[in-house]
Design a protein around this motif. Structure first.
Motif: not given
Length: 496
Positions: A186, A319-320, A322-324, A327, A375, A379-380, A447, A490
């Motif tokens: 992460l 964040d978007s 790196s989160d994808a 995850h 992904s 990651s949403r 997303s 999360w």
């Protein structure tokens, strides 16, 4: 003498009694007004017919209890509420949330010109910025200024900056491998994303990717600051007080924020230098957000507006992506068959490790593309309902008439977790994006949101994901240590 003293004492007692009666009357009046408002909200408000918790209908304090007091995730609480109350749930005196996926495109339609509800968006800037401007017309003018920087054409031309940040990340990963140290996925992806944003937006890499152990003070500070988002959302006065305090106070109260304060000061210094000497932009190797924002000599933003815009891009761009990456990576590593299929495709398309393919070549790889889309689904993206205000005259949403002035929204997870659209939604299945019906799924990948106020940096986000996944899985064979995807939890703080 005694008579006069007793007389004065009697007057004093009468005065205090009058003051006490006055305050009692004010308190009683306030309680009556509040009680009347609660009764109106629950029984006579235009939204009174919609189901939901009575406390949510009565007062904003219901959301405060959920998000601030108990620290629950509002989006996950909404899943519970929709299971109990149905497709439309009242979650505030003047707010509705929707669960039916079709409602998402009704609220965030491309032709929608609905204003944003500032209760959520005020937390992202002290002054108005591209994200926080409530009305569409003004926001579009702001958005159009920096849109060329994030166009597909410009991203393709600037992809070498993304690759440079990835190369620096890989150099740090090699150090971990050489020293036999485990890798925090992460934080490594976060550091890489931060460097990408700073390079493209400011022409000033932060060199977070080179931080020992990927423990960049700035990235660590960003992570530490996230839990305060719900507090600022519901109590903006606290945010205002904190912004008025000297930075040293924030660092004293929370030492982890030192890296964030340092970068704030660095960006503000850059802003002031460019405001005082715009000609310095000619020495930059390529156009940045400052070139765009300072291009109109008759409408130059204030120092604070420029700083807020700068940090808007940092927060949105970090964040978007790196989160994808995170995850997706842990799920690919966890499933050996998926990992082997992806690496086989990459080995074929990228035979010589030194000949790094360009974005345009990677976009042609079907399994890599499927991995990225799945992904993003996992990651949403933004999980908080991105609230909008129904315009005067009302609107039809989810088959119901919604009065004008109502605050409406829908969390991404109600699309990405819908079994009718994504069967076995809790399973990581890249192949769902490769079948004959895969094309129809694209409209349900939200997303980056949808509509005229969707993510401005979507092209850059896709570039980071293609280059990031390709480089990581072409260069390395990994295994998870003492963790599985099921162990990752999360909390909803706008982003998960």
């Amino acid at each position: 003498m005694i008579h006069f003293i007793m007389h004065d004492l009697s007057s004093l007692i009468e005065l205090k009694t009058c003051q006490l009666n006055l305050w009692s009357s004010i308190l009683l009046a306030a309680l009556v007004v509040e009680a009347s408002q609660v009764i109106y909200n629950v029984h006579f408000h235009p939204l009174a017919r919609y189901p939901g918790p009575k406390l949510a209908a009565a007062s904003l304090w219901w959301q405060i209890w959920i998000e601030v007091v108990t620290g629950q995730s509002l989006s996950l609480k909404l899943v519970e509420l929709h299971g109990k109350y149905g497709d439309i749930v009242r979650i505030g005196p003047n707010e509705l949330h929707f669960a039916r996926p079709s409602a998402y495109h009704e609220i965030y339609h491309q032709k929608s010109r609905w204003s944003k509800d500032m209760k959520l968006y005020h937390i992202f800037a002290r002054k108005l910025s591209t994200l926080t401007v409530p009305d569409y017309a003004t926001a579009k003018k702001r958005r159009d200024i920096t849109a060329p920087l994030f166009s597909r054409k410009n991203v393709i031309e600037m992809q070498h900056l993304v690759q440079r940040s990835i190369d620096e990340t890989c150099t740090n990963i090699h150090t971990h491998i050489t020293n036999g140290r485990p890798l925090n996925l992460l934080y490594s992806f976060r550091c890489c994303a931060v460097d990408v944003v700073f390079s493209i937006c400011f022409a000033t890499p932060l060199n977070a990717s080179s931080s020992p152990g990927f423990q960049s003070p700035f990235v660590h500070a960003m992570h530490s600051a996230i839990p305060v988002v719900p507090l600022y959302k519901h109590f903006p006065i606290i945010q205002k007080i904190m912004t008025l305090c000297p930075p040293s106070i924030a660092v004293y109260l929370k030492p982890e924020l030192k890296g964030l304060v340092h970068v704030h000061e660095m960006v503000m210094k850059q802003v002031r230098e460019l405001k005082s000497n715009p000609g310095a932009l000619t020495s930059y190797p390529y156009r940045t957000i400052y070139h765009e924002l300072l291009s109109d000599k008759d409408n130059v933003p204030s120092d604070m507006e420029l700083r807020d815009e700068a940090f808007l891009f940092v927060n949105a761009g970090t964040d978007s992506a790196s989160d994808a990456l995170f995850h997706g990576a842990i799920r690919v590593i966890h499933n050996s068959d998926i990992c082997a299929t992806l690496q086989k495709e990459l080995d074929t398309a990228w035979p010589r490790i030194k000949d790094v393919p360009r974005l345009e070549e990677l976009e042609k790889l079907p399994y890599l593309t499927a991995i990225i889309k799945e992904s993003l689904r996992f990651s949403r993206g933004v999980v908080q309902p991105m609230t909008r205000v129904v315009p005067e005259g009302g609107a039809q949403i989810s088959g119901k008439y919604i009065p004008g002035g109502t605050v409406v929204g829908m969390s991404n997870i109600f699309v990405h977790w819908n079994e009718g659209i994504f069967p076995d939604h809790l399973m990581f299945k890249p192949e769902r994006w490769m079948g004959p019906e895969a094309e129809a799924l694209n409209e349900w990948l939200v997303s980056f949101s949808k509509g005229p106020r969707s993510c401005l940096g979507i092209n850059l986000g896709w570039c980071e994901l293609y280059l990031g996944f390709a480089n990581f899985f072409r260069r390395y064979d990994c295994r998870l240590i003492n963790i599985t995807p099921a162990d990752v939890t999360w909390r909803d703080c706008y982003l998960p």
